[in-house]
Design an enzyme around this catalytic site. Structure first.
Site, mmCIF file in Angstrom:
data_model
loop_
_atom_site.group_PDB
_atom_site.id
_atom_site.type_symbol
_atom_site.label_atom_id
_atom_site.label_comp_id
_atom_site.label_asym_id
_atom_site.label_seq_id
_atom_site.Cartn_x
_atom_site.Cartn_y
_atom_site.Cartn_z
ATOM 1 N N LYS A 150 0.855 -1.190 0.000
ATOM 2 C CA LYS A 150 0.000 0.000 0.000
ATOM 3 C C LYS A 150 0.891 1.240 0.000
ATOM 4 O O LYS A 150 1.444 1.622 1.031
ATOM 5 C CB LYS A 150 -0.922 -0.041 1.230
ATOM 6 C CG LYS A 150 -2.051 0.965 1.183
ATOM 7 C CD LYS A 150 -3.100 0.633 2.234
ATOM 8 C CE LYS A 150 -4.055 1.776 2.465
ATOM 9 N NZ LYS A 150 -5.020 2.041 1.417
HETATM 10 N N1 PMP Z 1 -7.346 -2.344 -2.601
HETATM 11 C C1 PMP Z 1 -7.006 -1.052 -2.588
HETATM 12 C C2 PMP Z 1 -6.435 -0.442 -3.811
HETATM 13 C C3 PMP Z 1 -7.177 -0.282 -1.432
HETATM 14 O O1 PMP Z 1 -6.860 1.023 -1.424
HETATM 15 C C4 PMP Z 1 -7.754 -0.888 -0.296
HETATM 16 C C5 PMP Z 1 -7.969 -0.062 0.937
HETATM 17 N N2 PMP Z 1 -6.837 -0.073 1.753
HETATM 18 C C6 PMP Z 1 -8.092 -2.247 -0.352
HETATM 19 C C7 PMP Z 1 -7.878 -2.946 -1.522
HETATM 20 C C8 PMP Z 1 -8.674 -2.937 0.829
HETATM 21 O O2 PMP Z 1 -7.700 -3.070 1.848
HETATM 22 P P1 PMP Z 1 -8.090 -3.066 3.377
HETATM 23 O O3 PMP Z 1 -9.184 -4.059 3.537
HETATM 24 O O4 PMP Z 1 -6.842 -3.490 4.063
HETATM 25 O O5 PMP Z 1 -8.522 -1.689 3.724
#
Ligand code: PMP
Length: 285
Positions: A150
């Site tokens: 991320k």
């Molecule tokens: N994909 C992307 C591109 C995201 O930005 C997010 C949000 N963080 C997610 C998937 C989902 O991740 P999470 O469940 O850890 O928030």
């Protein structure tokens, strides 16, 4: 109250700034996280901080804090900000000593932004569900972009896709991957319910979201089978229910996908939403 912790201490909001020559601003050398605070507790805090360190490592950003120290800093910040329901944005980025691409000599910085959110944050569409379309943008191959972690680098694509959805009268977009398989949403992962089972793409070109991982565990605990596999876009036509998962969206039903279908059933989605809400209030699986 909006508050920030920067490089080891809580600072007044207007002093939580960076210089315009910060490497991260020019080159997106910045790892990010998003964490929900429910009733004063940061949900999946340790998992998010582990992911922050892993994402930062990908960009040679060294976080000089242990996970325990980051957890402690976060909990202090939540108290100081008197956050009940909130959103945290941890960041780790490269400093402003040079604009050269080779970033090995640059300083690393770490911060956590704390924002209050009302209880309906991200949930505005829960009742009706989202109307989405397939974006003309797609998730790149993992060897061309840090797509599995991320970092700020992921988001221009997500933002362009969001704008594309809005231009076309939809709430959000789904993205295919570089091979043409279904990938995810702009900021959330995707699940299809087919014959009562959950089907979800293998996270090999996108972030394996913590909400996704939690939903898979919750589904299995509730005797719902989960299949992780490559999914063709056409399979959206045979799905009984579709939902997106993410820190902001939680478990978000999809009501319509342009050119693919309208989804009015929600038995499996509802069951998982209830289990997820119970978990955010109780914190154990
Ligand atoms: N994909 C992307 C591109 C995201 O930005 C997010 C949000 N963080 C997610 C998937 C989902 O991740 P999470 O469940 O850890 O928030």
């Amino acid at each position: 109250m909006q508050t920030a912790w920067v490089d080891g201490k809580i600072v007044p909001w207007h002093q939580a700034t960076v210089h315009i020559s910060t490497h991260a601003l020019s080159y997106a050398t910045c790892a990010i996280e998003g964490i929900r605070v429910y009733n004063g507790h940061a949900f999946l805090l340790e998992e998010h901080m582990k992911r922050l360190i892993e994402s930062a490592h990908t960009l040679s950003i060294k976080i000089p804090y242990t996970i325990a120290e980051l957890i402690q800093a976060t909990n202090n910040l939540i108290k100081k900000a008197r956050l009940k329901n909130g959103y945290l944005r941890p960041l780790a980025w490269l400093g402003d000593e040079t604009l050269e691409l080779n970033a090995k000599t640059l300083s690393s910085h770490t911060a956590i932004i704390a924002l209050p959110v009302d209880e309906t944050f991200g949930l505005r569409h829960h009742a009706r569900g989202l109307r989405v379309m397939i974006s003309s943008f797609s998730r790149p191959a993992p060897y061309t972009s840090p797509s599995l972690v991320k970092t700020a680098a992921t988001y221009p694509l997500s933002i362009m896709a969001r704008h594309e959805a809005e231009r076309n009268g939809y709430n959000d977009c789904l993205l295919l991957d570089y091979r043409g398989y279904l990938a995810e949403g702009t900021g959330a992962n995707i699940f299809l319910v087919i014959d009562g089972k959950l089907h979800t793409p293998i996270p090999d070109s996108f972030l394996n979201g913590l909400t996704r991982q939690t939903v898979i565990k919750l589904a299995r605990k509730n005797n719902i089978d989960v299949v992780e596999r490559a999914i063709q876009p056409d399979e959206l036509k045979i799905a009984e229910e579709i939902f997106l998962t993410g820190t902001a969206y939680e478990i978000m039903p999809v009501r319509e996908i342009k050119d693919f279908g309208i989804y009015s059933k929600d038995a499996v989605t509802n069951k998982l939403q209830k289990a997820f809400t119970a978990l955010t209030q109780n914190f154990y699986l």
